[in-house]
Design an enzyme around this catalytic site. Structure first.
Site, mmCIF file in Angstrom:
data_model
loop_
_atom_site.group_PDB
_atom_site.id
_atom_site.type_symbol
_atom_site.label_atom_id
_atom_site.label_comp_id
_atom_site.label_asym_id
_atom_site.label_seq_id
_atom_site.Cartn_x
_atom_site.Cartn_y
_atom_site.Cartn_z
ATOM 1 N N GLU A 41 0.837 -1.208 0.000
ATOM 2 C CA GLU A 41 0.000 0.000 0.000
ATOM 3 C C GLU A 41 0.874 1.261 0.000
ATOM 4 O OE1 GLU A 41 -3.598 1.891 2.812
ATOM 5 O OE2 GLU A 41 -2.440 0.158 3.483
ATOM 6 N N LYS A 114 -9.016 2.713 -2.762
ATOM 7 C CA LYS A 114 -9.387 2.105 -1.478
ATOM 8 C C LYS A 114 -10.786 2.554 -1.067
ATOM 9 C CE LYS A 114 -7.341 1.406 3.160
ATOM 10 N NZ LYS A 114 -6.145 1.712 3.981
ATOM 11 N N CYS A 150 -5.612 -2.979 1.806
ATOM 12 C CA CYS A 150 -5.526 -3.138 3.266
ATOM 13 C C CYS A 150 -6.883 -3.273 3.947
ATOM 14 C CB CYS A 150 -4.718 -1.982 3.867
ATOM 15 S SG CYS A 150 -4.030 -2.384 5.505
#
Length: 547
Positions: A41, A114, A150
């Site tokens: 990330e 994300k 994540c």
């Protein structure tokens, strides 16, 4: 199709160095036949960038580095999946996205954003990033890749009892026909986190019947340590590949021919804490431009463990120990400090503080009308030791490592501008009982920390015959209360119901709440428990806290 897991250690803002590491690992992976190399990330800017994201120049340099990697992708026979900060093209919402880009053949093939932005504990991503409104697979070379970032993997409705979000990105990607879930991550370490993370991802794999690839960042950035432990799980949730913990690694797996299940590496919790602290110290000093450390050696267990960790992180030639005895210091304390220094092979100096204490006493007596005594005299000694260590730091350029543990910091058993002086509070998230466990681990092959240091009653030695338990409950009881009050947020009644003495629980809670002003002036510490003091625990100083 061979995929490479590039578990790398990035530095926030080091765009050139981070991009160079991407190129290096991509070329290594290509030589091993990988068709796709996956990086963690926010690979390019480093994680966590915090309020550097407010700086237009920071974003611009991040995008320029991405452009350079797009051009690089034309020169290497593999595609790259790289984390970066994307700009939000709309005129509403937060200005940025936490993004990942697929680069291949000199082109930017795809971008995914994300969705789930954590705002708990040490995270505050919604401060800067806009959440993605869409979850879409990436169609690439005949594969359907379910790429997520994540936290996107941390909201399975079946795995967790409570849910922070009403979206499960992994399930959505699987329902779109993803043949593999790829999670690019910067998931920080705390004790037990690796096993929890694997169990959660295994649940995704087994329930959705799809392999899962995790590529996690490794390294220390400020108070956070990232443990790596990138992994691959087959569609039954079985572990088939596991990268190293606490070090960079490159692993190759063929998604069309996954290996047989393997047995996870069994790591002791104390070993994990030890390795996390060593990596955290090494990266904190290295990334901040320091090469050496200085540690005050009292002959006690906290300073001994801190010095041993520093030697593991930096090498004995880069660590200096300083003993600073006063008239209350026992002979065995100085002997134990000297023995520790010999065992570690570090530089060692003895600087008695009694002349400075006498000078301060003479200076203050006329104003007070009597010599300093009680806590005033005790804290004078601690602060003069702080002055001494800072002098060593200024003279040599070494960083002072403070030696206070979490138990002491919790109840204020520490002196502002004294033993709290320093640039890094190396063991400030390690409870006292775990300090003893670390000492035993450090001594597992040979005696490094003197036996007497471990067996004698802990004492600050600031007055005659002083021990910690003069004013504190035994550390096994104290640490059990601290864990329940700080990490589990239990009320006093709930703690007492588990068999603890009410007066002791109330006393400990008062100490914790009364000493927040000290903790907010402490040096940064390395997080190894689920709830550390510092950025992840935001408590007002001036407040009435009813427990």
């Amino acid at each position: 199709m061979k995929i490479a897991l590039a578990q790398i250690n990035t530095m926030v803002g080091a765009f050139v160095a981070n991009a160079a590491k991407v190129r290096q690992y991509a070329m290594r992976a290509a030589l091993q036949g990988a068709r796709l190399v996956v990086f963690p990330e926010l690979t390019i800017p480093g994680y966590p960038p915090l309020d550097l994201l407010d700086r237009p120049a920071f974003i611009a340099r991040n995008l320029a580095a991405l452009d350079d990697l797009v051009r690089f992708s034309a020169t290497v026979d593999t595609a790259l999946l790289v984390g970066f900060v994307a700009e939000n093209p709309d005129d509403f919402g937060k200005p940025l996205y936490n993004a990942v880009a697929l680069l291949e053949g000199g082109e930017l093939r795809a971008i995914r954003y994300k969705t789930l932005l954590p705002t708990y504990d040490v995270f505050d991503e919604a401060r800067h990033f806009e959440p993605s409104e869409r979850r879409e697979i990436i169609r690439w070379n005949g594969y359907r890749l379910g790429v997520c970032v994540c936290e996107d993997a941390w909201n399975s409705r079946e795995f967790w009892d409570t849910h922070l979000y009403d979206i499960d990105p992994v399930r959505e990607l699987a329902e779109q026909g993803a043949q593999v879930i790829i999670n690019v991550s910067a998931s920080p370490f705390h004790r037990g986190k690796g096993a929890l993370r694997q169990a959660m991802l295994a649940h995704h794999a087994s329930t959705l019947k799809v392999p899962v690839v995790l590529v996690n960042q490794v390294g220390g950035n400020d108070s956070l340590v990232f443990d790596g432990r990138s992994l691959v799980l087959d569609a039954q949730g079985e572990l088939v590949l596991e990268a190293h913990a606490f070090q960079e690694d490159l692993r190759i797996v063929d998604l069309a021919d996954l290996p047989a299940p393997i047995t996870p590496r069994i790591t002791d919790e104390v070993a994990d804490i030890h390795d996390a602290l060593v990596l955290g110290i090494r990266d904190y000093l290295g990334k901040c431009g320091f090469r050496q450390a200085v540690v005050g050696l009292s002959g006690g267990i906290d300073s001994a463990v801190t010095a041993a960790l520093a030697v593991q992180a930096l090498g004995p030639e880069n660590v200096t120990g300083v003993a600073m005895p006063s008239k209350y210091s026992s002979d065995h304390s100085l002997e134990d400090a000297a023995e520790l220094a010999r065992n570690l092979g570090i530089g060692f100096h003895v600087v008695p503080i009694e002349p400075a204490v006498s000078a301060m006493t003479q200076m203050l007596t006329p104003a007070f009308g009597f010599p300093p005594h009680g806590v005033t005299e005790e804290n004078l000694q601690a602060r003069l030791r702080g002055v001494t260590l800072m002098a060593f730091s200024n003279q040599s350029g070494a960083l002072v490592l403070t030696t206070g543990n979490k138990s002491e910091l919790a109840v204020g058993y520490c002196t502002l501008y004294g033993d709290m002086c320093g640039g890094l509070a190396a063991i400030s998230d390690v409870p006292k009982t775990d300090v003893y466990r670390l000492a035993a681990y450090i001594n597992r092959h040979r005696v490094v920390i003197p036996t007497r240091t471990i067996t004698k009653p802990p004492s600050a030695e600031l007055r005659p015959d002083q021990t910690d338990q003069d004013t504190l409950p035994p550390y096994d009881i104290l640490d059990a209360i601290l864990e329940r009050y700080i990490e589990r947020y239990q009320s006093l009644d709930e703690i007492v119901a588990e068999g603890f003495d009410r007066a002791t629980v109330e006393y400990v809670a008062r100490l914790i709440n009364r000493n927040e002003y000290k903790r907010q002036q402490a040096a940064p510490g390395i997080k190894v428990t689920p709830k550390a003091f510092g950025r992840g625990r935001r408590v007002p100083i001036a407040a009435v806290i009813e427990s």
